[in-house]
Design a protein around this motif. Structure first.
Motif, PDB file in Angstrom:
ATOM      1  N   ASN A 122       0.820  -1.206   0.000  1.00 40.46           N
ATOM      2  CA  ASN A 122       0.000   0.000   0.000  1.00 40.46           C
ATOM      3  C   ASN A 122       0.856   1.259   0.000  1.00 40.46           C
ATOM      4  OD1 ASN A 122      -2.727   1.083   0.080  1.00 40.46           O
ATOM      5  ND2 ASN A 122      -2.233   1.814   2.132  1.00 40.46           N
ATOM      6  N   THR A 123       1.953   1.238   0.738  1.00 34.12           N
ATOM      7  CA  THR A 123       2.827   2.410   0.793  1.00 34.12           C
ATOM      8  C   THR A 123       3.487   2.680  -0.556  1.00 34.12           C
ATOM      9  OG1 THR A 123       3.272   2.076   3.139  1.00 34.12           O
ATOM     10  CG2 THR A 123       4.835   3.429   1.917  1.00 34.12           C
ATOM     11  N   VAL A 124       3.973   1.634  -1.220  1.00 38.85           N
ATOM     12  CA  VAL A 124       4.605   1.808  -2.529  1.00 38.85           C
ATOM     13  C   VAL A 124       3.613   2.426  -3.517  1.00 38.85           C
ATOM     14  CG1 VAL A 124       5.555   0.571  -4.512  1.00 38.85           C
ATOM     15  CG2 VAL A 124       6.334   0.007  -2.208  1.00 38.85           C
ATOM     16  N   LYS A 125       2.347   2.052  -3.424  1.00 37.78           N
ATOM     17  CA  LYS A 125       1.331   2.625  -4.313  1.00 37.78           C
ATOM     18  C   LYS A 125       1.120   4.112  -4.046  1.00 37.78           C
ATOM     19  CE  LYS A 125      -1.386  -1.603  -5.050  1.00 37.78           C
ATOM     20  NZ  LYS A 125      -2.708  -2.257  -4.836  1.00 37.78           N
ATOM     21  N   TRP A 126       1.258   4.521  -2.780  1.00 38.68           N
ATOM     22  CA  TRP A 126       1.062   5.929  -2.430  1.00 38.68           C
ATOM     23  C   TRP A 126       2.269   6.798  -2.811  1.00 38.68           C
ATOM     24  CZ3 TRP A 126      -3.007   8.727  -1.297  1.00 38.68           C
ATOM     25  CH2 TRP A 126      -4.145   8.129  -0.748  1.00 38.68           C
ATOM     26  N   PHE A 127       3.414   6.184  -3.116  1.00 40.44           N
ATOM     27  CA  PHE A 127       4.629   6.938  -3.412  1.00 40.44           C
ATOM     28  C   PHE A 127       5.225   6.539  -4.768  1.00 40.44           C
ATOM     29  CE2 PHE A 127       4.181   7.428   1.100  1.00 40.44           C
ATOM     30  CZ  PHE A 127       4.711   8.680   1.394  1.00 40.44           C
ATOM     31  N   PRO A 128       4.495   6.758  -5.861  1.00 43.37           N
ATOM     32  CA  PRO A 128       5.044   6.419  -7.179  1.00 43.37           C
ATOM     33  C   PRO A 128       6.253   7.266  -7.536  1.00 43.37           C
ATOM     34  CG  PRO A 128       3.054   7.737  -7.417  1.00 43.37           C
ATOM     35  CD  PRO A 128       3.152   7.373  -5.958  1.00 43.37           C
ATOM     36  N   ASP A 129       6.401   8.410  -6.875  1.00 40.35           N
ATOM     37  CA  ASP A 129       7.517   9.315  -7.143  1.00 40.35           C
ATOM     38  C   ASP A 129       8.761   8.972  -6.330  1.00 40.35           C
ATOM     39  OD1 ASP A 129       5.941   9.962  -4.922  1.00 40.35           O
ATOM     40  OD2 ASP A 129       6.626  12.047  -4.887  1.00 40.35           O
ATOM     41  N   LYS A 130       8.594   8.156  -5.284  1.00 43.50           N
ATOM     42  CA  LYS A 130       9.710   7.811  -4.396  1.00 43.50           C
ATOM     43  C   LYS A 130       9.612   6.344  -3.985  1.00 43.50           C
ATOM     44  CE  LYS A 130      10.041  12.454  -2.320  1.00 43.50           C
ATOM     45  NZ  LYS A 130       8.894  13.082  -2.986  1.00 43.50           N
ATOM     46  N   ARG A 131       9.518   5.447  -4.942  1.00 40.40           N
ATOM     47  CA  ARG A 131       9.282   4.041  -4.607  1.00 40.40           C
ATOM     48  C   ARG A 131      10.413   3.433  -3.787  1.00 40.40           C
ATOM     49  NH1 ARG A 131       7.069   2.980 -10.280  1.00 40.40           N
ATOM     50  NH2 ARG A 131       4.838   3.261 -10.039  1.00 40.40           N
ATOM     51  N   GLY A 132      11.650   3.711  -4.184  1.00 43.38           N
ATOM     52  CA  GLY A 132      12.776   3.158  -3.443  1.00 43.38           C
ATOM     53  C   GLY A 132      12.814   3.664  -2.015  1.00 43.38           C
ATOM     54  N   LEU A 133      12.635   4.966  -1.836  1.00 39.40           N
ATOM     55  CA  LEU A 133      12.645   5.562  -0.501  1.00 39.40           C
ATOM     56  C   LEU A 133      11.495   5.046   0.354  1.00 39.40           C
ATOM     57  CD1 LEU A 133      13.545   7.640   1.621  1.00 39.40           C
ATOM     58  CD2 LEU A 133      12.132   9.337   0.420  1.00 39.40           C
ATOM     59  N   ALA A 134      10.261   5.098  -0.198  1.00 42.35           N
ATOM     60  CA  ALA A 134       9.094   4.679   0.572  1.00 42.35           C
ATOM     61  C   ALA A 134       9.142   3.188   0.903  1.00 42.35           C
ATOM     62  CB  ALA A 134       7.810   5.003  -0.199  1.00 42.35           C
ATOM     63  N   GLY A 135       9.507   2.365  -0.107  1.00 43.66           N
ATOM     64  CA  GLY A 135       9.620   0.933   0.147  1.00 43.66           C
ATOM     65  C   GLY A 135      10.676   0.632   1.184  1.00 43.66           C
ATOM     66  N   GLY A 136      11.783   1.402   1.138  1.00 41.34           N
ATOM     67  CA  GLY A 136      12.839   1.198   2.122  1.00 41.34           C
ATOM     68  C   GLY A 136      12.416   1.602   3.518  1.00 41.34           C
ATOM     69  N   LEU A 137      11.719   2.734   3.646  1.00 42.26           N
ATOM     70  CA  LEU A 137      11.302   3.206   4.969  1.00 42.26           C
ATOM     71  C   LEU A 137      10.272   2.276   5.601  1.00 42.26           C
ATOM     72  CD1 LEU A 137      11.018   7.077   4.409  1.00 42.26           C
ATOM     73  CD2 LEU A 137      12.704   5.862   5.798  1.00 42.26           C
ATOM     74  N   ILE A 138       9.285   1.856   4.820  1.00 43.13           N
ATOM     75  CA  ILE A 138       8.250   1.001   5.396  1.00 43.13           C
ATOM     76  C   ILE A 138       8.823  -0.359   5.751  1.00 43.13           C
ATOM     77  CG2 ILE A 138       7.392   0.076   3.187  1.00 43.13           C
ATOM     78  CD1 ILE A 138       5.232   1.096   6.194  1.00 43.13           C
ATOM     79  N   ALA A 139       9.740  -0.859   4.920  1.00 41.13           N
ATOM     80  CA  ALA A 139      10.386  -2.126   5.236  1.00 41.13           C
ATOM     81  C   ALA A 139      11.341  -1.980   6.417  1.00 41.13           C
ATOM     82  CB  ALA A 139      11.138  -2.650   4.014  1.00 41.13           C
ATOM     83  N   ALA A 140      11.836  -0.761   6.633  1.00 39.85           N
ATOM     84  CA  ALA A 140      12.738  -0.519   7.759  1.00 39.85           C
ATOM     85  C   ALA A 140      12.043  -0.781   9.087  1.00 39.85           C
ATOM     86  CB  ALA A 140      13.267   0.911   7.721  1.00 39.85           C
ATOM     87  N   GLY A 141      10.719  -0.597   9.116  1.00 42.27           N
ATOM     88  CA  GLY A 141       9.979  -0.891  10.336  1.00 42.27           C
ATOM     89  C   GLY A 141      10.156  -2.329  10.761  1.00 42.27           C
ATOM     90  N   LEU A 142      10.086  -3.245   9.801  1.00 41.45           N
ATOM     91  CA  LEU A 142      10.281  -4.656  10.112  1.00 41.45           C
ATOM     92  C   LEU A 142      11.703  -4.901  10.601  1.00 41.45           C
ATOM     93  CD1 LEU A 142       8.936  -7.691   8.176  1.00 41.45           C
ATOM     94  CD2 LEU A 142      11.339  -7.628   8.813  1.00 41.45           C
ATOM     95  N   GLY A 143      12.669  -4.311   9.914  1.00 42.42           N
ATOM     96  CA  GLY A 143      14.053  -4.493  10.315  1.00 42.42           C
ATOM     97  C   GLY A 143      14.353  -3.918  11.684  1.00 42.42           C
ATOM     98  N   ALA A 144      13.650  -2.827  12.041  1.00 37.47           N
ATOM     99  CA  ALA A 144      13.896  -2.169  13.324  1.00 37.47           C
ATOM    100  C   ALA A 144      13.219  -2.879  14.490  1.00 37.47           C
ATOM    101  CB  ALA A 144      13.421  -0.719  13.260  1.00 37.47           C
ATOM    102  N   GLY A 145      12.381  -3.862  14.198  1.00 36.32           N
ATOM    103  CA  GLY A 145      11.684  -4.560  15.275  1.00 36.32           C
ATOM    104  C   GLY A 145      12.628  -5.135  16.309  1.00 36.32           C
ATOM    105  N   SER A 146      13.740  -5.702  15.851  1.00 35.59           N
ATOM    106  CA  SER A 146      14.681  -6.306  16.788  1.00 35.59           C
ATOM    107  C   SER A 146      15.423  -5.257  17.613  1.00 35.59           C
ATOM    108  CB  SER A 146      15.690  -7.184  16.037  1.00 35.59           C
ATOM    109  OG  SER A 146      16.449  -6.406  15.136  1.00 35.59           O
ATOM    110  N   ILE A 147      15.522  -4.029  17.100  1.00 37.02           N
ATOM    111  CA  ILE A 147      16.179  -2.959  17.853  1.00 37.02           C
ATOM    112  C   ILE A 147      15.417  -2.700  19.147  1.00 37.02           C
ATOM    113  CG2 ILE A 147      16.875  -0.536  17.821  1.00 37.02           C
ATOM    114  CD1 ILE A 147      16.939  -0.718  14.777  1.00 37.02           C
ATOM    115  N   ILE A 148      14.102  -2.746  19.056  1.00 39.98           N
ATOM    116  CA  ILE A 148      13.250  -2.487  20.218  1.00 39.98           C
ATOM    117  C   ILE A 148      13.002  -3.742  21.029  1.00 39.98           C
ATOM    118  CG2 ILE A 148      10.936  -1.756  20.931  1.00 39.98           C
ATOM    119  CD1 ILE A 148      10.907   0.085  18.495  1.00 39.98           C
ATOM    120  N   PHE A 149      12.614  -4.810  20.341  1.00 36.97           N
ATOM    121  CA  PHE A 149      12.117  -5.976  21.072  1.00 36.97           C
ATOM    122  C   PHE A 149      13.205  -6.929  21.559  1.00 36.97           C
ATOM    123  CE2 PHE A 149       8.330  -4.553  18.765  1.00 36.97           C
ATOM    124  CZ  PHE A 149       7.434  -4.502  19.825  1.00 36.97           C
TER     125      PHE A 149
END
Length: 416
Positions: A122-149
């Motif tokens: 859904n995020t990639v669809k909302w950011f056709p102008d910044k697909r790499g950035l948006a896809g990276g940021l939203i996927a970063a949430g998953l990667g950051a899970g271990s930082i917190i948990f």
């Protein structure tokens, strides 16, 4: 829906918080030894719940992707959050390690992909102008899970048992994902940010107007899918191997204490999260395939460094930062690759099918490390094998790039 009434950045940031909960699965290594002590289980037995949850993730992604393409992301994301919360809460009632195979492994795997697919697609669809950035940021949430948990889990297990810690996590996930799902709405068909004109990309020119929005069946007929799929398998092996064993590797290879090893897991999570955004931005500048080749190279060098020189905390950190950032980078880039090669209309389903590459990697990577440790007494050969697979990934990616260039030239010649 009016574009003026929808804040796409709010959709992005609430999706990141939801993915933090999904990313808690990447903190599994801090539970490994406590569960071995609690249940008297072996390394291989304690690896199975983690492996099952990740291996089943693509199945829930495909199902949720289908629902998302038809009815939008809100429902699939909410249901996925409920099941994920239940999987952790029920894990708190385990009386043996086999019980976790069902709750954490099967039930958790049936939900992780649902939440992750809805947020990323859904995020990639909302950011056709910044697909790499948006896809990276939203996927970063998953990667950051271990930082917190990871550190949170270690802190809670000083007070409570691992099982009670699972239940606390489940309650947190229920609250966060339910709230995030409120903001999960799809963009209007043909959505373009105000003032943005889509460029004519080389990759898009490969596809004809009739094939740019391929269904999953059409995608499976395209040879580029199989090249990208195998490359994704190779890309995931190193990261999943290290993520699943990071705390144990830190303690056994470098001689770290459990608390310091947990810090290493958090550093790995930071690298994983930041790599998704950073490599996504790089891919917007250099192109997807050149960036993927570069990531494979860094991953290979990091695995070889971990195998031959990881005798100090500093070298250990350098190695896992390289591996973690590369693993995250692949998942920051691949949603954009999928959308650009096969279109956005059916991206929910298509990304789920592409993500099935995660399953064999989730099985092979962690179990390879566990088996090598059992047979040889350390992880060295597992690191060397993973590094070799990354070199193979470079070769495969370069071949894919040549296919793309050949298709582009062929199309241009026909137009001329």
């Amino acid at each position: 829906m009016s574009n003026n009434k929808t804040n796409r950045w709010l959709i992005l940031f609430t999706g990141i918080f939801a993915n933090l909960c999904v990313g808690a699965a990447l903190a599994w290594s801090v539970f490994r030894k406590p569960l071995m002590v609690l249940f008297g289980a072996s390394v291989s037995q304690v690896t199975i719940p983690y492996t099952l949850s990740l291996a089943l993730m693509p199945i829930s992604m495909i199902i949720a992707g289908r629902i998302q393409d038809k009815r939008g992301p809100k429902l699939a994301m909410f249901i996925g959050g409920l099941i994920l919360s239940a999987s952790y809460f029920l894990s708190g009632y385990a009386t043996n390690i086999q019980f976790l195979y069902i709750t954490y492994g099967i039930l958790g795997g049936a939900s992780l992909g649902a939440v992750y697919s809805c947020t990323v697609v859904n995020t990639v669809k909302w950011f056709p102008d910044k697909r790499g950035l948006a896809g990276g940021l939203i996927a970063a949430g998953l990667g950051a899970g271990s930082i917190i948990f990871a550190p949170l889990g270690v802190s809670l297990m000083k007070i409570y048992s691992p099982l009670i810690t699972f239940q606390i996590f489940g309650v947190i996930f229920l609250i966060v994902i339910s709230f995030a799902s409120i903001f999960a709405v799809s963009p209007p068909a043909g959505y373009k940010p105000e003032g943005w004109t889509p460029p004519i990309s080389n990759l898009a020119s490969i596809n004809s107007a009739s094939s740019i929005d391929k269904s999953w069946k059409d995608m499976l007929k395209d040879p580029l899918f199989y090249i990208a799929w195998v490359a994704l398998v190779l890309a995931c092996v190193s990261g999943l191997m290290i993520i699943g064993h990071a705390a144990t590797i830190g303690q056994e290879v470098v001689g770290l204490s459990p608390a310091v090893a947990a810090i290493g897991v958090s550093i790995l999570g930071i690298a994983n999260a930041s790599g998704r955004a950073v490599w996504g931005i790089v891919s917007d500048k250099l192109g997807r395939f050149p960036t993927v080749s570069l990531i494979f190279l860094v991953s290979a060098l990091s695995m070889f460094l971990l195998s031959y020189m990881a005798s100090t905390f500093l070298v250990f950190v350098i190695s896992i930062v390289g591996i973690g950032s590369c693993y995250g980078g692949f998942f920051g880039i691949y949603p954009a690759i999928t959308g650009e090669m096969f279109g956005l209309k059916n991206m929910g389903m298509n990304w789920g099918v592409m993500f099935t590459a995660f399953a064999p990697a989730a099985i092979f990577g962690p179990l390879l490390a566990a088996q090598v440790r059992v047979n040889y007494g350390d992880y060295s050969w597992a690191f060397i094998i993973a590094g070799g697979l990354s070199i193979l990934g470079i070769i495969l990616t370069r071949y894919a790039q040549s296919v793309v260039k050949k298709n582009e030239n062929s199309k241009n010649n026909k137009v001329a």
